[in-house]
Structure formats: C-alpha cells, structure tokens
Motif scaffolding. Structure first.
Motif, PDB file in Angstrom:
ATOM      1  N   PRO A 373      17.635  37.101  62.516  1.00 31.55           N
ATOM      2  CA  PRO A 373      18.653  36.106  62.153  1.00 31.55           C
ATOM      3  C   PRO A 373      20.063  36.548  62.544  1.00 31.55           C
ATOM      4  N   ASN A 374      20.953  35.563  62.776  1.00 29.26           N
ATOM      5  CA  ASN A 374      22.320  35.854  63.204  1.00 29.26           C
ATOM      6  C   ASN A 374      23.032  36.841  62.286  1.00 29.26           C
ATOM      7  N   LYS A 375      22.858  36.663  60.958  1.00 26.22           N
ATOM      8  CA  LYS A 375      23.634  37.441  59.993  1.00 26.22           C
ATOM      9  C   LYS A 375      23.322  38.935  60.040  1.00 26.22           C
ATOM     10  N   ILE A 376      22.120  39.301  60.483  1.00 31.05           N
ATOM     11  CA  ILE A 376      21.744  40.723  60.486  1.00 31.05           C
ATOM     12  C   ILE A 376      21.335  41.197  61.883  1.00 31.05           C
ATOM     13  N   ARG A 377      21.641  40.405  62.909  1.00 33.63           N
ATOM     14  CA  ARG A 377      21.116  40.754  64.238  1.00 33.63           C
ATOM     15  C   ARG A 377      21.566  42.144  64.686  1.00 33.63           C
ATOM     16  N   GLY A 378      22.828  42.472  64.502  1.00 28.03           N
ATOM     17  CA  GLY A 378      23.308  43.781  64.940  1.00 28.03           C
ATOM     18  C   GLY A 378      22.622  44.914  64.204  1.00 28.03           C
ATOM     19  N   THR A 379      22.548  44.827  62.882  1.00 29.61           N
ATOM     20  CA  THR A 379      21.948  45.885  62.067  1.00 29.61           C
ATOM     21  C   THR A 379      20.447  45.988  62.307  1.00 29.61           C
ATOM     22  N   ALA A 380      19.767  44.841  62.343  1.00 31.43           N
ATOM     23  CA  ALA A 380      18.316  44.852  62.545  1.00 31.43           C
ATOM     24  C   ALA A 380      17.954  45.345  63.941  1.00 31.43           C
ATOM     25  N   SER A 381      18.727  44.943  64.941  1.00 34.77           N
ATOM     26  CA  SER A 381      18.476  45.409  66.307  1.00 34.77           C
ATOM     27  C   SER A 381      18.640  46.923  66.398  1.00 34.77           C
ATOM     28  N   SER A 382      19.673  47.444  65.737  1.00 31.49           N
ATOM     29  CA  SER A 382      19.886  48.889  65.793  1.00 31.49           C
ATOM     30  C   SER A 382      18.737  49.630  65.117  1.00 31.49           C
ATOM     31  N   LEU A 383      18.201  49.093  64.028  1.00 35.99           N
ATOM     32  CA  LEU A 383      17.063  49.718  63.349  1.00 35.99           C
ATOM     33  C   LEU A 383      15.845  49.756  64.269  1.00 35.99           C
ATOM     34  N   ALA A 384      15.567  48.626  64.935  1.00 39.17           N
ATOM     35  CA  ALA A 384      14.419  48.568  65.840  1.00 39.17           C
ATOM     36  C   ALA A 384      14.580  49.539  67.007  1.00 39.17           C
ATOM     37  N   ILE A 385      15.793  49.590  67.563  1.00 39.66           N
ATOM     38  CA  ILE A 385      15.988  50.413  68.761  1.00 39.66           C
ATOM     39  C   ILE A 385      16.113  51.896  68.404  1.00 39.66           C
ATOM     40  N   VAL A 386      16.611  52.206  67.205  1.00 41.66           N
ATOM     41  CA  VAL A 386      16.549  53.592  66.714  1.00 41.66           C
ATOM     42  C   VAL A 386      15.088  54.036  66.624  1.00 41.66           C
ATOM     43  N   SER A 387      14.245  53.152  66.128  1.00 39.77           N
ATOM     44  CA  SER A 387      12.810  53.454  66.047  1.00 39.77           C
ATOM     45  C   SER A 387      12.228  53.665  67.442  1.00 39.77           C
ATOM     46  N   LEU A 388      12.671  52.850  68.393  1.00 39.52           N
ATOM     47  CA  LEU A 388      12.208  52.970  69.779  1.00 39.52           C
ATOM     48  C   LEU A 388      12.542  54.347  70.345  1.00 39.52           C
ATOM     49  N   TRP A 389      13.800  54.768  70.148  1.00 37.02           N
ATOM     50  CA  TRP A 389      14.211  56.049  70.728  1.00 37.02           C
ATOM     51  C   TRP A 389      13.596  57.231  69.973  1.00 37.02           C
ATOM     52  N   GLY A 390      13.354  57.057  68.677  1.00 36.08           N
ATOM     53  CA  GLY A 390      12.628  58.100  67.947  1.00 36.08           C
ATOM     54  C   GLY A 390      11.228  58.283  68.514  1.00 36.08           C
ATOM     55  N   ALA A 391      10.565  57.161  68.820  1.00 40.21           N
ATOM     56  CA  ALA A 391       9.227  57.218  69.421  1.00 40.21           C
ATOM     57  C   ALA A 391       9.272  57.814  70.820  1.00 40.21           C
ATOM     58  N   TYR A 392      10.334  57.502  71.573  1.00 37.25           N
ATOM     59  CA  TYR A 392      10.493  58.065  72.923  1.00 37.25           C
ATOM     60  C   TYR A 392      10.619  59.584  72.851  1.00 37.25           C
ATOM     61  N   PHE A 393      11.412  60.073  71.892  1.00 36.65           N
ATOM     62  CA  PHE A 393      11.557  61.523  71.749  1.00 36.65           C
ATOM     63  C   PHE A 393      10.206  62.171  71.454  1.00 36.65           C
ATOM     64  N   ILE A 394       9.460  61.596  70.521  1.00 42.08           N
ATOM     65  CA  ILE A 394       8.139  62.137  70.176  1.00 42.08           C
ATOM     66  C   ILE A 394       7.248  62.176  71.415  1.00 42.08           C
ATOM     67  N   LEU A 395       7.281  61.096  72.190  1.00 45.40           N
ATOM     68  CA  LEU A 395       6.430  60.994  73.376  1.00 45.40           C
ATOM     69  C   LEU A 395       6.759  62.072  74.405  1.00 45.40           C
ATOM     70  N   VAL A 396       8.039  62.150  74.821  1.00 44.91           N
ATOM     71  CA  VAL A 396       8.383  63.061  75.923  1.00 44.91           C
ATOM     72  C   VAL A 396       8.456  64.512  75.470  1.00 44.91           C
ATOM     73  N   PHE A 397       8.720  64.736  74.176  1.00 47.29           N
ATOM     74  CA  PHE A 397       8.720  66.112  73.670  1.00 47.29           C
ATOM     75  C   PHE A 397       7.300  66.669  73.606  1.00 47.29           C
ATOM     76  N   THR A 398       6.362  65.843  73.183  1.00 48.15           N
ATOM     77  CA  THR A 398       4.991  66.332  72.978  1.00 48.15           C
ATOM     78  C   THR A 398       4.178  66.416  74.266  1.00 48.15           C
ATOM     79  N   PHE A 399       4.529  65.640  75.314  1.00 48.41           N
ATOM     80  CA  PHE A 399       3.673  65.602  76.505  1.00 48.41           C
ATOM     81  C   PHE A 399       3.494  66.971  77.160  1.00 48.41           C
ATOM     82  N   PRO A 400       4.573  67.731  77.459  1.00 50.28           N
ATOM     83  CA  PRO A 400       4.340  69.037  78.098  1.00 50.28           C
ATOM     84  C   PRO A 400       3.501  69.971  77.230  1.00 50.28           C
TER      85      PRO A 400
END
Length: 448
Positions: A373-400
C-alpha cells in the motif's frame, strides 16, 4: 467518472524511468565486477574459502544498511534525494576499492559500495512504479532489471579485456565504476519527485504539476483522487505499521519472494563463474569468457521478460522460472559431479540464466514495487529488500565453503530443492497484479 480519454506522455515516462534505472546499471556493475576480479584477488590477498565468501558477501552487508537508510529517506525526504545519495556513494566506493592496499580496506570499501547498491535496489524500481501507468508499469519497472543486466554484461566484457594487463587488473575493473556513477548523478538532477510521495508529504500542487507532465487532465484527476483516497486515515510510517493485520499478507509474500530470488542459487553462477568452470579444468581465459556469455544471455532473456511481463503476467513467469530452475540444477549438478566437458556445462548454465532472467530476476522486483500500500510502500519495500540482501549474503558466503566440503556440484542439489519449494509457494500465495493501478491493488488487498 470522466469519460474523457486518458492520454499518457510515454516518451517522458520512459525517459525518467531510464534515468532512474541507471542506478540499476551501477547495481549490475558492483554485482558483476567481483566475478572477473576474484581470480586476481585470490592471489593478491591469499584468500581461503571463508574469506572468499566473506569478501564477496560484504557487498550484501552494505546493501542491508543501504536499504534501511533508503526506506527512511524515501518516506521522510523523498525518492529523489535517496537516488542522489546512492550515486555519490557509488562513485566514492569505486575509487576507494581501486586504491585498497589491504584486504581490510577492500572489504570496508566493498561494504560502502553495498550501501549504494542497497539504496538503488530499493529506490529505482519504487520510483519507476510510482511514475508509470498501470498498463505498462511491469515493463517500465523491468527497465531497471534491463539496466542491471546491461551493467553485468558491459562489466564482464571490460573485465575480459582488462585481464591481460597484469596482477593489478582488478584495480581498473573496480575503478572504472566512477564513470557510470557520475552519469547517474547528473541524470538524477533532472528527475521530478514521485507524485505519490509529494501527496503523502502534503505537496498537492507539486504532485499535480508532476502528474501533468505524465499524462492528460483526465489522468491527473483520476490518479490524484485515487492517491488521495489511498492515503486517507492512518499515516504511520514505522516498521510496526508493516506488521498490521491488514497488510501482513502482502508483506509476507514480498519478503518470501525476495528471499527466494536469492536462495534459488543463481547468483553463485554470476559471482563464482570462475570457480565453477575451474572445477572442470577450464583456464582463466575460458572462465572470463563464460562470464561474458552469461551476461549476453541474461540481457537477451531480460528483454523477453520485459515484452511478456504485462502480457503473460507476473505469476505464470514466476512459476515457469522456479520449476524450470529446479530441473536444470539437478542436471547441472550431475554434469559437474561427473566432470563433463565445460562446453556442455556451459549450455545448462546458460539455460539456467535464461530461465532466471525471464522470471525471478525482473518479476520479483516488479512485484515488490507494486504489492505494498502507498502509506507503507517505502518501509515495506525496504524490509523485503533487506531480506533479499540478507539471503544473498548467506548464499554467496556459504557457496565456497560448501563447494570445498561437498564439491562444486553439491550446492546445486540444495538449490534445486529450494526452487521446487518456491514453485509451491508462488502457486498458492502469489496473486496476479498485471493491469491494475497501485491503488486498485491496495483496495484488493483490503478486501482479502
């Protein structure tokens, strides 16, 4: 309701979408440059598997900070100031990495680069979604993914040609990022602020002025009324608002899709191309050539996704991509395990890239930019994308680390299972969003 035909200023909308999407190019640059640089960095800093994973993943840790900062800036100061800050951070970090004299300094500078990437990864698609008409919003948001993959391809090409200049080639690979950073900075100075943010901040007259640039009077009136209605009532912007019962289903879907886009495993192919092909005996020239081939296929299939995302829809593309990757990973793991020729492995790597580029790569960003929703788009988007980058770190850190213990093929069996679980989640929980305005999507969320 007016019967006057709504007319859009498509050239202007495409123009400002491309300018905003230059942040995606820089995202692609910082994401891809490590793949070509790793063979040199392993020698320069004598990396073991742990440090190789941490050095690669340090970008993601910065991205998390960048997303959190961008969410606050986007809601309090606007989308445009955040884009300006991202451009400045990109330029500073490119220079800092190029002149790093130690592993510690390199990791710190790459972390700072991640802050810029994190800000851009959230703000660019959000901005484009908020200035685009519903009928072409998916295509326009996918422009950001297009510039990401162009950034990846160009960076891989530059890395390929720089590889012969000697052991300091990695410094040039990173340092050249200052050029697109400066171009992005100049471009952002020309962008108007998002009309949806302007209205949320109480600047109705400025919002109308921007809307007039985007379309006809009937478009201005209908969009203005829709935004006004969506912003009425509670105007909280705290993270607590993101977990309210009325918006929780959208937030859960957004976060799970963001995490899945990373844990699906494809980014180990982008970041560890040299490791994968070295395991089957490919030399450095072949390893870097494969990064170029991956970049080219990524670009071609991203263009296909842009053509189909507003026609075929978001959900069908996500279903095809997740199930297809699950199958391809099983084949790829078998080929790597049995030391098949690099040319055959390359074929299935490129099939995986094509599937990802037409589905999870662009469509996840489209959905994140439009389901909140418009009222929380910035905050909710940041939460989702923080989760995305947290998952990216787990992925690339663990692969080697996993590759050292299980063999390079081992993690791909795990990624195949994750992709199948993602397929089941998308089938049950994700709703189609094509052709609906952001305000219509919000109303549908409330009804459900």
């Amino acid at each position: 309701m007016t019967t006057e035909k709504i007319i859009f200023n498509h050239k202007y909308i495409i123009g400002i979408s491309f300018i905003s999407a230059l942040g995606g190019y820089l995202f692609g640059f910082d994401f891809a440059v490590i793949s070509g640089a790793l063979p040199f960095l392993r020698t320069q800093f004598m990396l073991d598997p742990w440090w190789e994973g941490f050095l690669t993943g340090s970008l993601a840790l910065g991205c998390i900070v960048g997303c959190l900062a961008a969410g606050t800036i986007a809601d309090r100061k606007g989308r445009r100031p955040g884009l300006l800050m991202a451009a400045i951070i990109f330029a500073m970090s490119s220079i800092g990495i190029a002149f790093s004299s130690s592993l510690t300094m390199f990791v710190i500078m790459r972390f700072i680069a991640g802050i810029g990437v994190g800000m851009a990864s959230m703000l660019c698609p959000m901005y484009i979604a908020e200035v685009s008409p519903a009928k072409v919003r998916g295509r326009n948001v996918a422009i950001n993914q297009l510039t990401v993959v162009i950034g990846i391809l160009v960076t891989n090409l530059v890395n390929y040609f720089l590889a012969d200049i000697g052991p300091d080639a990695w410094r040039w690979m990173f340092g050249l990022g200052v050029i697109p950073s400066f171009i992005f900075l100049i471009g952002v100075l020309w962008l108007p602020e998002s009309p949806r943010w302007l209205m949320k901040a109480g600047h109705q007259s400025k919002a109308k002025a921007v809307l007039h640039k985007l379309g006809s009077e009937s478009f201005v009136n209908s969009t203005f009324a829709d935004i006004q209605q969506s912003l009425s009532g509670n105007n909280k912007q705290s993270y607590k608002a993101v977990f309210e019962k009325s918006v929780r289903p959208a937030v859960i879907v957004g976060v799970v899709l963001a995490v899945f886009q990373q844990l699906c495993g494809i980014n180990v192919v982008f970041n560890y191309t040299s490791t994968i092909f070295e395991s089957v005996g490919a030399n450095l020239d072949r390893q870097l050539f494969e990064t170029v081939a991956i970049g080219a296929v990524n670009l071609i299939f991203t263009l296909l996704a842009m053509w189909q995302v507003d026609k075929l829809g978001r959900k069908p593309l996500m279903l095809i991509g997740s199930l297809g990757l699950s199958v391809v990973y099983v084949v790829l793991a078998f080929l790597l395990q049995n030391q098949f020729p690099a040319s055959l492995i390359s074929t299935f790597v490129l099939i995986a890239i094509g599937l990802y580029a037409t589905s999870l790569a662009p469509v996840t960003w489209v959905l994140i930019s439009e389901i909140f929703p418009n009222k929380i788009r910035g905050t909710a988007s940041s939460l989702a994308i923080v989760s995305l980058w947290g998952a990216y770190f787990i992925l690339v850190f663990t692969f080697p680390i996993l590759a050292a213990k299980l063999g390079t093929f081992g993690p791909f069996y795990l990624y195949a299972g994750i992709c199948f679980l993602g397929f089941l989640f998308i089938k049950r929980k994700v709703k189609e969003t094509k052709g609906q305005t952001l305000e219509e999507l919000e109303q549908n969320l409330v009804r459900h």
